[in-house]
Design a protein around this motif. Structure first.
Motif, mmCIF file in Angstrom:
data_model
loop_
_atom_site.group_PDB
_atom_site.id
_atom_site.type_symbol
_atom_site.label_atom_id
_atom_site.label_comp_id
_atom_site.label_asym_id
_atom_site.label_seq_id
_atom_site.Cartn_x
_atom_site.Cartn_y
_atom_site.Cartn_z
ATOM 1 N N GLU A 206 0.787 -1.070 -0.142
ATOM 2 C CA GLU A 206 -0.036 0.028 0.071
ATOM 3 C C GLU A 206 0.750 1.310 -0.157
ATOM 4 O O GLU A 206 0.290 2.384 -0.267
ATOM 5 N N TYR A 207 2.068 1.132 0.383
ATOM 6 C CA TYR A 207 3.082 2.302 0.424
ATOM 7 C C TYR A 207 4.043 2.160 -0.271
ATOM 8 O O TYR A 207 5.296 2.898 -0.025
ATOM 9 N N LEU B 75 5.783 5.302 -1.650
ATOM 10 C CA LEU B 75 6.773 6.158 -0.770
ATOM 11 C C LEU B 75 7.831 5.296 -0.161
ATOM 12 O O LEU B 75 9.108 5.941 -0.511
ATOM 13 N N GLU C 182 5.405 13.722 1.663
ATOM 14 C CA GLU C 182 4.609 12.533 1.115
ATOM 15 C C GLU C 182 4.151 11.721 2.378
ATOM 16 O O GLU C 182 3.052 11.102 2.419
ATOM 17 N N ASN D 54 1.208 13.486 4.020
ATOM 18 C CA ASN D 54 0.075 13.287 3.466
ATOM 19 C C ASN D 54 -0.750 11.990 3.549
ATOM 20 O O ASN D 54 -1.701 11.815 3.355
ATOM 21 N N LEU D 55 0.386 10.963 3.260
ATOM 22 C CA LEU D 55 0.032 9.432 3.475
ATOM 23 C C LEU D 55 -0.617 9.140 5.001
ATOM 24 O O LEU D 55 -1.645 8.483 4.699
#
Length: 442
Positions: free
Chosen positions: A221-222, A225, A260, A263-264
């Protein structure tokens, strides 16, 4: 079938294959920061995540004592000058870690303390600790890390209790903690005005967070990043340049990943996460209904409502999203799966089964006239934890009540550190006793 395949190919062509490939983008091999794994490093993190029954007997008193020691340390420094505050907290944090023993339990409370001590050491190497501003930076890192450690202490305890009860599906949420640690430390690092020191702390913090994200079960999911951060870190020197302008340029480059990250993961580090607010088809939830909450499964998601299928009756209904409580998470140090005492029901035992989006709890009564039934709308002020310590008195201790002249066992602790007692003669319970009313009966 041919028509379906043709339409699918057109859709992929329209969207671009990059959009399709993004879902299966392979992750690079992320190496942990060397300070966290080297055998002789004072910052090495443990490898034991699931404790045996014998380990838990050692771990629980350590964790409960750590909460007490860290809370007292924050209180003790209030009257000290800054340099003494930094020195005192450093000694306390090292002492707490040392007392975890040779097992080096891999728990988030320990992570928070260990990693922040590493950051303070790096700050000391890069900046002049004779500068009051740098001392304030060190103190800020320490205080924030202790508050983070305290905020995850009860979820650590809850995790071990669930594993001990045979719940093998319980997993450590590395990503969630990594986000919390990152956001907490990055707030403190942003105030460091020494360019080389700020760069070094940014680099190490992003390296640590990326390690946590990469080893989480939901790491894909990441992926963006993780990959972006990895590419930057591996092409940059982890040691800052002697040229401040070069350090400032490097800081700007790393701050792209900081943005980033922020925001995530909009997580407040001072408050343990509530149950996930994500509505996913197939997720089991509790539908709130005064007097009779019910288990259900989400079968359809709409704008402000969801359609659920009830577990007991197999019937469907459309309910507001605000009427949904989730089966995982924590609120004010009380987590789903925890056993608690209900203040408004004469201190009967209950199990926390879900958390509403308001932060209120759904509980199942274990004793009393409502045993077996569920109730909703309970605040953390209504529930006492069946674990924890305040000063030198812990749940499970035998005490003497100076006011009533009776011996009792401590069975609960409230959010404001008041004790619930169970009298040794008669087994009736009384609550809201302050520390001043009690003395430990050795």
């Amino acid at each position: 079938m041919k028509t379906s395949i043709f339409i699918t190919l057109i859709a992929l062509t329209t969207l671009g294959f990059d959009a399709f490939a993004k879902e299966v983008k392979p992750l690079p091999q992320i190496e942990p920061p060397r300070e966290l794994i080297e055998t002789n490093s004072e910052f090495a993190e443990g490898t034991i995540t699931r404790l045996s029954a014998q380990d838990i007997e050692v771990f629980l008193p350590w964790a409960q004592n750590a909460q007490k020691v860290l809370t007292k340390a924050l209180s003790d420094i209030e009257s000290m000058p800054v340099r003494m505050q930094v020195d005192h907290l450093n000694k306390v944090m090292k002492s707490v870690i040392r007392r975890s023993g040779s097992k080096s339990y891999q728990m988030f409370m320990r992570f928070a303390l260990n990693r922040s001590m590493l950051l303070v050491q790096e700050l000391t190497k890069e900046a002049d600790m004779r500068d009051n501003g740098i001392l304030e930076n060190a103190l800020d890192i320490q205080v924030k890390s202790i508050r983070l450690a305290l905020s995850v202490a009860e979820s650590d305890l809850s995790y071990q209790r669930r594993v001990a009860e045979g719940n093998d599906s319980v997993k450590l949420e590395y990503a969630k903690f990594g986000f919390m640690f990152g956001k907490t430390m990055l707030q403190a690092i942003n105030s460091v005005l020494d360019a080389s020191a700020q760069y070094r702390l940014l680099y190490k913090t992003l390296e640590i967070v990326n390690w946590d994200l990469s080893r989480d079960d939901g790491s894909l999911e990441y992926a963006d990043l993780i990959i972006d951060t990895y590419n930057s870190l591996t092409t940059m020197d982890e040691n800052p340049s002697q040229d401040d302008l070069a350090s400032i340029y490097a800081i700007r480059r790393l701050n792209i990943h900081v943005k980033e990250l922020n925001n995530l993961a909009p997580i407040e580090a001072n408050n343990i996460e509530r149950g996930s607010k994500e509505f996913k088809i197939g997720n089991e939830v509790v539908v709130l209904s005064i007097g009779s909450p019910e288990y259900a499964t989400i079968s359809e998601i709409r704008a402000s409502t969801v359609v659920v299928k009830y577990k007991n009756s197999s019937s469907f209904s459309e309910v507001a999203k605000t009427s949904i409580a989730f089966l995982s998470g924590c609120e004010k140090n009380i987590c789903t799966g925890d056993k608690v005492l209900n203040k408004d029901r004469d201190w009967v035992d209950a199990l926390v089964v879900a958390i509403a989006q308001s932060g209120n709890f759904v509980i199942q009564f274990l004793t009393g006239v409502n045993a077996g039934r569920m109730g909703e709308g309970w605040s953390y002020k209504d529930l006492n934890r069946k674990t924890g310590c305040f000063e030198n008195i812990c749940v499970g201790d035998t005490v003497f009540n100076l006011r009533n002249q009776l011996r009792a066992k401590v069975v609960g602790l409230s959010y404001e550190n008041k004790f619930t007692l169970e009298c040794l003669k008669g087994s009736w319970r009384i609550g809201d006793w302050t520390r001043n009313n009690l003395t430990k009966d050795q």
